[in-house]
Structures are given as C-alpha cells and as structure tokens.
Design a protein around this motif. Sequence first.
Motif, PDB file in Angstrom:
ATOM      1  N   GLN A  13      49.331 -10.728 -12.520  1.00 19.47           N
ATOM      2  CA  GLN A  13      47.968 -10.337 -12.154  1.00 19.47           C
ATOM      3  C   GLN A  13      47.978  -9.033 -11.358  1.00 19.47           C
ATOM      4  OE1 GLN A  13      46.157 -13.187  -9.514  1.00 19.47           O
ATOM      5  NE2 GLN A  13      44.287 -11.993  -9.230  1.00 19.47           N
ATOM      6  N   ALA A  17      46.931  -5.192 -12.715  1.00 22.33           N
ATOM      7  CA  ALA A  17      45.923  -4.426 -11.974  1.00 22.33           C
ATOM      8  C   ALA A  17      46.374  -2.975 -11.816  1.00 22.33           C
ATOM      9  CB  ALA A  17      45.680  -5.069 -10.610  1.00 22.33           C
ATOM     10  N   THR A  37      42.850  -4.385  -4.207  1.00 21.21           N
ATOM     11  CA  THR A  37      41.410  -4.447  -4.483  1.00 21.21           C
ATOM     12  C   THR A  37      41.154  -4.685  -5.963  1.00 21.21           C
ATOM     13  OG1 THR A  37      40.933  -2.963  -2.624  1.00 21.21           O
ATOM     14  CG2 THR A  37      39.246  -3.156  -4.336  1.00 21.21           C
ATOM     15  N   GLU A  38      41.877  -3.969  -6.819  1.00 18.99           N
ATOM     16  CA  GLU A  38      41.707  -4.116  -8.262  1.00 18.99           C
ATOM     17  C   GLU A  38      42.078  -5.524  -8.719  1.00 18.99           C
ATOM     18  OE1 GLU A  38      40.916  -3.273 -12.219  1.00 18.99           O
ATOM     19  OE2 GLU A  38      40.458  -2.000 -10.478  1.00 18.99           O
ATOM     20  N   GLY A  40      41.936  -8.202  -6.843  1.00 18.35           N
ATOM     21  CA  GLY A  40      41.141  -9.207  -6.152  1.00 18.35           C
ATOM     22  C   GLY A  40      41.952 -10.085  -5.237  1.00 18.35           C
ATOM     23  N   VAL A  41      43.011  -9.502  -4.648  1.00 22.40           N
ATOM     24  CA  VAL A  41      43.864 -10.248  -3.717  1.00 22.40           C
ATOM     25  C   VAL A  41      44.034  -9.415  -2.451  1.00 22.40           C
ATOM     26  CG1 VAL A  41      45.084 -11.404  -5.604  1.00 22.40           C
ATOM     27  CG2 VAL A  41      46.015  -9.281  -4.657  1.00 22.40           C
ATOM     28  N   SER A  42      44.695  -9.991  -1.479  1.00 20.99           N
ATOM     29  CA  SER A  42      44.916  -9.275  -0.225  1.00 20.99           C
ATOM     30  C   SER A  42      46.084  -8.301  -0.345  1.00 20.99           C
ATOM     31  CB  SER A  42      45.203 -10.260   0.910  1.00 20.99           C
ATOM     32  OG  SER A  42      46.462 -10.894   0.707  1.00 20.99           O
TER      33      SER A  42
END
Length: 214
Positions: A13, A17, A37-38, A40-42
């Motif tokens: 994932q 990204a 950010t792309e 969707g995680v920290s």
Amino acid sequence: MPKRVDHDLRRRQIGEALLRIASTRGLQAASMREVATEAGVSLRLVQYYFHTKQELLLGALAYLGEQLSARVEAHIRALGMPPTPRSLVYGTLTAILPTDAESRRLTRTYAAYYALVLAEPALAADHGATYPDLLERFLAGHLRTAQRSGQVDPDLDAPTTAAGLLALTNGLGSSVLGGQRDGDAALAILTYHLDRLFGGSPGGSAAGPAPEAS
C-alpha cells in the motif's frame, strides 16, 4: 482480539502510493510525509516499514516491476496469437509502449525513476537495473529460439539485438510522452523493425495494431 495486520499488504500500500506520486509529480520532491498522505497512513507507519527514502524507492521499484510483468502477461493473452517467439517478442515490446492509460502510467513512472537516477546514481547501483536486465534476457531467449527454428538470422547476436529492441521501445515511449508522436505512430515504427527482423518467417505476422489488455 487485536486485529491482525497483513504486513506485506501494508508495505505494498505504501510502495504503490509512491508509484502514484512518481507517475503524476515525479520523485525528486516526493518526501516520506507526502507518501504517507497519499497512502492514507501516518508518517511513523511509513518509517516503520521503510526506514529510509532509499529503501522506500527500491521497495516501490520492485512493485513497479511486478506491475509491468502483469501488464505484459495480460497484453500477450489479449493479443490471442499462438505463443511463437515472434508473437512473444512483439507482445512484450508492444505492452511496454505507452498506447493506453495503463502503459502510459507505467512509462511515466519508470521515467520518474530514470530522472531520479541522474541525480542519485547510487539508486541505479542498488538493483535499479534488475528488471530491465531480466527483460533483455527474456527477449534474447526467444530470439535464440527463433534462430534455432530458422525464423531469424542464425548469425544474429541475440543479447545485443534484444538490448537494441528494448532501447528502441523505451526511446519510442519517451517520444510519445514528449509529444513527438502518438502511440499509433510509435507502434508502426516498432512493428516495422520487428517485421524486418522476422520478415518472411513462419509463426505469424507481427503486423497490425495491438488491442489493449483488459
């Protein structure tokens, strides 16, 4: 019970990204934070799976090679040709040409890596040429098979010819992305050279536009 985490899926994932950023904005300015950010995680999670940006770049490059392999396999199946050396060489090279949305994305992403290597040569030293080398050997193997069956010149230097065909295809891809010609024109040029290589040989013609892989 605590939820079990699929670490391979999470790494993919994050790597994919980065590939999306590469295909749209390039890699020079792609920070670990932008990748987080792309994806969707920290940011901390990105750094947990990839300790450095170099590690992330190389990990994502392996995923890109898998995507291109899947594209080539699907494209060859979509052509519906008998599996001859000629059709496999043709199918492989035309899969790489940026003639549809998926192949354009792959070409742009590889171009982003090539551009980054100019600024960071160490990236190429660490497995940067692994997939192109495998692809050249794959093409050379089918050219040798064609030589044994009399489909191409027996005196042909198969590895050099394979490298030249791949360089031609990559150059045509760059000319399409740069607006010099469209995908159909690039395909016609590649087909011309493959027809000269396999001209008059058995195993089916490589002529004609290739349908898009589904």
